[in-house]
Design a protein around this motif. Structure first.
Motif, PDB file in Angstrom:
ATOM      1  N   ASP A  11     -10.731  88.619  10.515  1.00 39.74           N
ATOM      2  CA  ASP A  11     -12.064  88.230  10.185  1.00 39.74           C
ATOM      3  C   ASP A  11     -12.170  87.107   9.347  1.00 39.74           C
ATOM      4  N   THR A  12     -11.198  86.862   8.480  1.00 34.89           N
ATOM      5  CA  THR A  12     -11.203  85.815   7.311  1.00 34.89           C
ATOM      6  C   THR A  12     -10.852  84.419   7.958  1.00 34.89           C
ATOM      7  N   SER A  13     -10.209  84.506   9.184  1.00 32.02           N
ATOM      8  CA  SER A  13      -9.691  83.111   9.838  1.00 32.02           C
ATOM      9  C   SER A  13     -10.987  82.063  10.255  1.00 32.02           C
ATOM     10  N   PRO A  14     -10.879  80.929   9.705  1.00 36.47           N
ATOM     11  CA  PRO A  14     -11.771  79.945   9.779  1.00 36.47           C
ATOM     12  C   PRO A  14     -11.875  79.626  11.514  1.00 36.47           C
ATOM     13  N   VAL A  15     -11.114  79.988  12.462  1.00 36.03           N
ATOM     14  CA  VAL A  15     -11.260  79.830  13.833  1.00 36.03           C
ATOM     15  C   VAL A  15     -12.602  80.659  14.153  1.00 36.03           C
ATOM     16  N   GLN A 195      -0.890  78.935   9.751  1.00 39.08           N
ATOM     17  CA  GLN A 195      -1.165  79.824   8.770  1.00 39.08           C
ATOM     18  C   GLN A 195      -1.401  78.937   7.178  1.00 39.08           C
ATOM     19  N   GLY A 196      -2.359  79.265   6.698  1.00 39.91           N
ATOM     20  CA  GLY A 196      -2.789  78.658   5.425  1.00 39.91           C
ATOM     21  C   GLY A 196      -3.536  79.462   4.478  1.00 39.91           C
ATOM     22  N   ILE A 197      -4.245  78.783   3.579  1.00 38.97           N
ATOM     23  CA  ILE A 197      -5.148  79.568   2.518  1.00 38.97           C
ATOM     24  C   ILE A 197      -6.407  79.052   2.514  1.00 38.97           C
ATOM     25  N   VAL A 198      -7.219  80.059   2.457  1.00 37.74           N
ATOM     26  CA  VAL A 198      -8.645  79.961   2.371  1.00 37.74           C
ATOM     27  C   VAL A 198      -9.222  80.014   1.098  1.00 37.74           C
ATOM     28  N   ASN A 199     -10.069  79.334   0.303  1.00 42.14           N
ATOM     29  CA  ASN A 199     -10.138  79.471  -1.311  1.00 42.14           C
ATOM     30  C   ASN A 199     -11.393  78.786  -1.555  1.00 42.14           C
ATOM     31  N   TRP A 200     -12.103  79.298  -2.690  1.00 35.72           N
ATOM     32  CA  TRP A 200     -13.215  78.501  -3.269  1.00 35.72           C
ATOM     33  C   TRP A 200     -12.491  77.144  -3.947  1.00 35.72           C
ATOM     34  N   GLY A 201     -13.070  76.019  -3.360  1.00 34.60           N
ATOM     35  CA  GLY A 201     -12.653  74.736  -3.623  1.00 34.60           C
ATOM     36  C   GLY A 201     -11.577  74.166  -2.400  1.00 34.60           C
ATOM     37  N   ASN A 202     -11.350  74.731  -1.468  1.00 28.63           N
ATOM     38  CA  ASN A 202     -11.048  74.256  -0.255  1.00 28.63           C
ATOM     39  C   ASN A 202     -12.369  73.662   0.620  1.00 28.63           C
ATOM     40  N   TRP A 203     -11.912  72.893   1.504  1.00 26.33           N
ATOM     41  CA  TRP A 203     -13.184  72.418   2.438  1.00 26.33           C
ATOM     42  C   TRP A 203     -12.647  71.927   3.888  1.00 26.33           C
ATOM     43  N   GLN A 204     -13.348  70.898   4.421  1.00 16.11           N
ATOM     44  CA  GLN A 204     -12.895  70.752   5.833  1.00 16.11           C
ATOM     45  C   GLN A 204     -11.691  69.916   5.951  1.00 16.11           C
ATOM     46  N   TYR A 205     -11.036  70.400   7.101  1.00 18.80           N
ATOM     47  CA  TYR A 205      -9.957  69.794   7.693  1.00 18.80           C
ATOM     48  C   TYR A 205     -10.067  69.571   9.360  1.00 18.80           C
ATOM     49  N   GLN A 213      -9.396  67.312  19.110  1.00 19.53           N
ATOM     50  CA  GLN A 213      -9.365  67.674  17.734  1.00 19.53           C
ATOM     51  C   GLN A 213     -10.474  68.792  17.510  1.00 19.53           C
ATOM     52  N   SER A 214     -10.192  69.523  16.506  1.00 19.30           N
ATOM     53  CA  SER A 214     -11.079  70.756  15.995  1.00 19.30           C
ATOM     54  C   SER A 214     -11.245  70.458  14.798  1.00 19.30           C
ATOM     55  N   VAL A 215     -12.702  70.548  14.185  1.00 15.65           N
ATOM     56  CA  VAL A 215     -13.178  70.456  12.992  1.00 15.65           C
ATOM     57  C   VAL A 215     -13.203  71.799  12.303  1.00 15.65           C
ATOM     58  N   LEU A 216     -12.571  72.234  11.261  1.00 12.12           N
ATOM     59  CA  LEU A 216     -12.651  73.578  10.523  1.00 12.12           C
ATOM     60  C   LEU A 216     -12.949  73.467   8.915  1.00 12.12           C
ATOM     61  N   ASN A 217     -13.233  74.688   8.606  1.00  7.55           N
ATOM     62  CA  ASN A 217     -13.421  74.830   7.301  1.00  7.55           C
ATOM     63  C   ASN A 217     -12.667  75.849   6.427  1.00  7.55           C
ATOM     64  N   ALA A 218     -12.354  75.715   5.274  1.00  5.69           N
ATOM     65  CA  ALA A 218     -11.276  76.714   4.719  1.00  5.69           C
ATOM     66  C   ALA A 218     -11.852  76.948   3.594  1.00  5.69           C
ATOM     67  N   SER A 219     -13.235  77.107   3.254  1.00  2.19           N
ATOM     68  CA  SER A 219     -13.951  77.216   2.038  1.00  2.19           C
ATOM     69  C   SER A 219     -14.358  78.937   2.030  1.00  2.19           C
ATOM     70  N   SER A 220     -14.219  79.674   0.972  1.00  2.00           N
ATOM     71  CA  SER A 220     -14.683  80.893   0.873  1.00  2.00           C
ATOM     72  C   SER A 220     -14.912  80.996  -0.659  1.00  2.00           C
ATOM     73  N   PHE A 221     -15.656  82.114  -1.071  1.00  3.48           N
ATOM     74  CA  PHE A 221     -16.008  82.585  -2.299  1.00  3.48           C
ATOM     75  C   PHE A 221     -14.793  83.477  -2.986  1.00  3.48           C
ATOM     76  N   THR A 227      -4.088  83.454   6.073  1.00  6.82           N
ATOM     77  CA  THR A 227      -4.895  83.566   7.365  1.00  6.82           C
ATOM     78  C   THR A 227      -4.607  82.436   8.179  1.00  6.82           C
ATOM     79  N   THR A 228      -5.095  82.687   9.348  1.00  2.00           N
ATOM     80  CA  THR A 228      -4.779  81.831  10.575  1.00  2.00           C
ATOM     81  C   THR A 228      -5.814  80.648  10.562  1.00  2.00           C
ATOM     82  N   LEU A 229      -5.385  79.559  10.140  1.00  2.54           N
ATOM     83  CA  LEU A 229      -6.123  78.135  10.064  1.00  2.54           C
ATOM     84  C   LEU A 229      -6.295  77.478  11.412  1.00  2.54           C
ATOM     85  N   PHE A 230      -5.527  77.880  12.408  1.00  2.00           N
ATOM     86  CA  PHE A 230      -5.812  77.266  13.821  1.00  2.00           C
ATOM     87  C   PHE A 230      -5.082  78.115  14.598  1.00  2.00           C
ATOM     88  N   TYR A 231      -5.369  78.272  15.887  1.00  2.52           N
ATOM     89  CA  TYR A 231      -4.747  79.168  16.922  1.00  2.52           C
ATOM     90  C   TYR A 231      -5.057  78.062  18.215  1.00  2.52           C
TER      91      TYR A 231
END
Length: 474
Positions: A11-15, A195-205, A213-221, A227-231
C-alpha cells in the motif's frame, strides 16, 4: 511448469493513486498510514515497524491502480461497505469479514484499472494493505541489480551514496538536484520493477520506459526504506527497453533508489520430439551390455564367497560362545527435558490486525501496547519495543468488538504438552520394539583365529598329574 505467477504491491507504493491524498493526519480527512507495531505517526520521517496499511474513515475516499495481468486480489480489512470498479464494471455495497476485500481471477491478459472506494458511516473504517497482481504466464526468473551496480545503471547529474540499516543491502543512491537522472537499457524481460525510498523530504519524479512517461510522488510523513517506485508488466522479451528515472522536483527535495528488478522468462527446454543420432544409440547399447556382464560376474563371485563363509560358521558355531563379548550397556542416559506446559490463559489469543476504531475516539496507551504485543504473537505486553517504536501520548477509548472479530487466525497451541521424565533404570528396562536379530557376519581373520584355537586344544600334550605344576617347582 507452472502457468501463473504473481507480484505483490504494498500500500505504501507510489504506483497507487489515493484520493483525496496519499498520506495525512486524521482518517476522517482522508488516508493515513498505520503500522501494526508503530501505530500512527507521531513525528516526520519516523520509521514504520510491522505491517503497513492505508486507513480511512472518509466516505468516498478511494485508491486506484492501472496494471497488466489476468487477475487481482485486494487485501485489507473493513467494517463498512465499499465499491470496486474494474475496467468500468461496477460492484457496489461490498463487504468482507476476512483479509481479502476483493478478488477477480478471470480477467483477460492485458492492461486493467481498478478503483476501491470506501463508504464508512459513523464509527467505521476501511484499511487497504496491498494488491496482488496475477499473470497467466510461466513463472519467470528474477534478476536484481543493486543501485551500486554502475555497469548496469548510468547516473547523470549530482548523485550521492548513503547507507541505512533499514534499506536492503544498506546502500542507496540519492539526489537533491532537479534534472539528475539514472538510466539503463535491458531486454529479454516481461516485467520491470524499481525499488526505492519514500520519505518526508522526497518529492516528484518521472519514470520513462521507451518514451512512455509516468509522473509519481515519493513523499510521505513516514520513512519507508524500501517500496515499489515503479512497476510495468506485459513487456515483450524480444525487444530492448530504455528505462530512465529523473528527479523533477525543486532542488533540496530528494529522490532515492535501491534496486532494479527484471522478470525474465525461463529458458525453454529441449523438445521431446528431438531424437538422438544412431551413433548415440550404438554407444548406449555397448555400454549397457558391458555393465550387465560386470553385474553377473560380481554376483556369482559374491554368492560363492558367501556360501564358503556360511559353511565354516555353521561347523564352528558351538565354539564361539565364550569368545563373544557381552552386550555393552550405557552407564547413564541424557536427562529428559522438563515437561513444557502452555497455560490456557494464552492458548486462545489472536492478533488484532488493524485498529478499526470509531471516529472521535483514540487508542489509549494500554490499548496501543496491547495491539503491539498481540501483533508480535502471544507474550507479555511489557516486552521491550523495537528501537524505532514510539509510545502513544493519547489516552482514552478502546477497540470495538466489530474490529476484534476481523482477525487473521493463528493456529491454536495445545492447552498442555507434558512428558514425564524417566529414570535411567526405567529407560533401560522399557519395552523395545520386537524385531529379528540380524545374522552375525564374522570376518575371515576371526575365522582363522578360531581354527588356531581349535588346533591348539587338539594338539595340547598331556601333563603328568603326579608332578606339581610348573609354577610350584623348586
Amino acid at each position: 511448469m507452472a502457468t501463473s505467477w504473481n507480484i505483490t504491491l504494498n500500500d505504501t507504493s507510489p504506483v497507487f493513486t489515493y484520493y483525496p491524498y496519499y498520506d495525512g493526519f486524521g482518517t476522517g480527512n482522508g488516508w493515513q498510514i498505520w503500522y501494526s507495531e508503530t501505530g500512527y505517526n507521531t513525528a516526520f520521517a519516523n520509521p514504520g515497524v510491522g505491517i503497513s496499511a492505508h486507513i480511512t474513515s472518509l466516505p468516498g475516499a478511494n485508491v486506484t491502480l492501472s496494471f497488466y495481468g489476468t487477475g487481482i486480489e485486494l487485501h485489507g480489512a473493513a467494517n463498512c461497505t465499499f465499491d470496486v470498479t474494474v475496467d468500468g464494471i461496477f460492484s457496489s455495497s461490498l463487504s468482507s469479514s476476512s483479509d481479502v476485500l476483493y478478488s477477480s481471477q478471470t480477467l483477460s491478459e492485458g492492461m486493467h484499472t481498478f478503483t476501491l472506494t470506501a463508504h464508512p458511516t459513523s464509527g467505521q473504517q476501511l484499511a487497504f494493505e496491498n494488491a496482488v497482481i496475477y499473470i497467466e504466464q510461466a513463472i519467470p526468473q528474477m534478476a536484481s541489480y543493486s543501485n551500486t551496480n554502475t555497469t548496469f545503471l548510468d547516473y547523470t547529474g549530482n548523485w550521492s551514496v548513503s547507507t541505512d540499516t533499514h534499506v536492503p543491502g544498506s546502500f542507496f543512491h540519492f539526489t537533491e538536484t532537479m534534472g539528475s537522472s539514472v538510466s539503463t537499457t535491458f531486454g529479454g524481460s516481461s516485467a520491470v520493477v524499481l525499488q526505492g525510498i519514500v520519505n518526508w523530504g522526497n518529492w516528484q519524479y518521472t519514470v520513462s520506459l521507451n518514451g512512455t512517461q509516468s509522473v509519481l510522488n515519493a513523499s510521505s510523513f513516514w520513512f519507508i526504506p524500501d517500496t515499489t517506485l515503479f512497476y510495468e508488466g506485459g513487456l515483450d522479451p524480444t525487444q530492448n527497453y530504455v528505462l530512465n528515472i529523473a528527479d523533477t522536483s525543486e532542488d533540496g527535495n530528494k529522490l532515492a533508489i535501491n534496486s532494479v528488478k527484471l522478470y525474465q522468462p525461463q529458458p525453454t527446454t529441449l523438445s521431446s520430439s528431438s531424437k538422438p543420432s544412431n551413433t548415440g544409440e550404438i554407444a548406449g547399447a555397448i555400454v549397457g551390455v558391458v555393465v550387465l556382464l560386470a553385474l553377473v560376474v560380481g554376483f556369482l563371485f559374491w554368492r560363492r564367497s558367501r556360501r564358503l563363509k556360511t559353511a565354516i560358521l555353521r561347523r564352528d558355531s558351538n565354539l564361539l560362545a565364550n569368545e563373544i563379548l557381552p552386550r555393552a550397556r550405557a552407564t547413564q542416559f541424557p536427562a529428559l527435558a522438563t515437561p513444557y506446559t502452555i497455560s490456557s490463559a494464552t492458548a486462545n489469543i489472536r492478533p488484532e490486525k488493524f485498529p478499526l476504531i470509531p471516529i472521535g475516539r483514540s487508542i489509549g496507551v494500554n490499548d496501543s501496547l496491547r495491539e503491539r504485543a498481540l501483533a508480535r504473537g502471544p507474550g507479555s505486553v511489557t516486552s521491550s519495543s523495537s528501537p524505532y517504536s514510539e509510545d502513544s501520548n493519547i489516552s482514552g477509548g478502546s477497540l470495538p468488538s466489530s474490529a476484534r472479530s476481523r482477525q487473521r487466525p493463528l493456529p491454536t497451541p495445545p492447552v498442555s504438552v507434558s512428558s514425564p521424565a524417566l529414570s535411567a533404570r526405567e529407560v533401560y528396562h522399557s519395552p523395545r520394539p520386537s524385531r529379528l536379530e540380524p545374522s552375525v557376519q564374522i570376518p575371515d581373520s576371526e575365522v582363522d583365529r578360531i581354527l588356531e584355537i581349535i588346533a591348539s586344544r587338539i594338539d595340547m600334550p598331556e601333563r603328568n598329574l603326579s608332578s606339581p605344576p610348573p609354577q610350584y617347582r623348586s
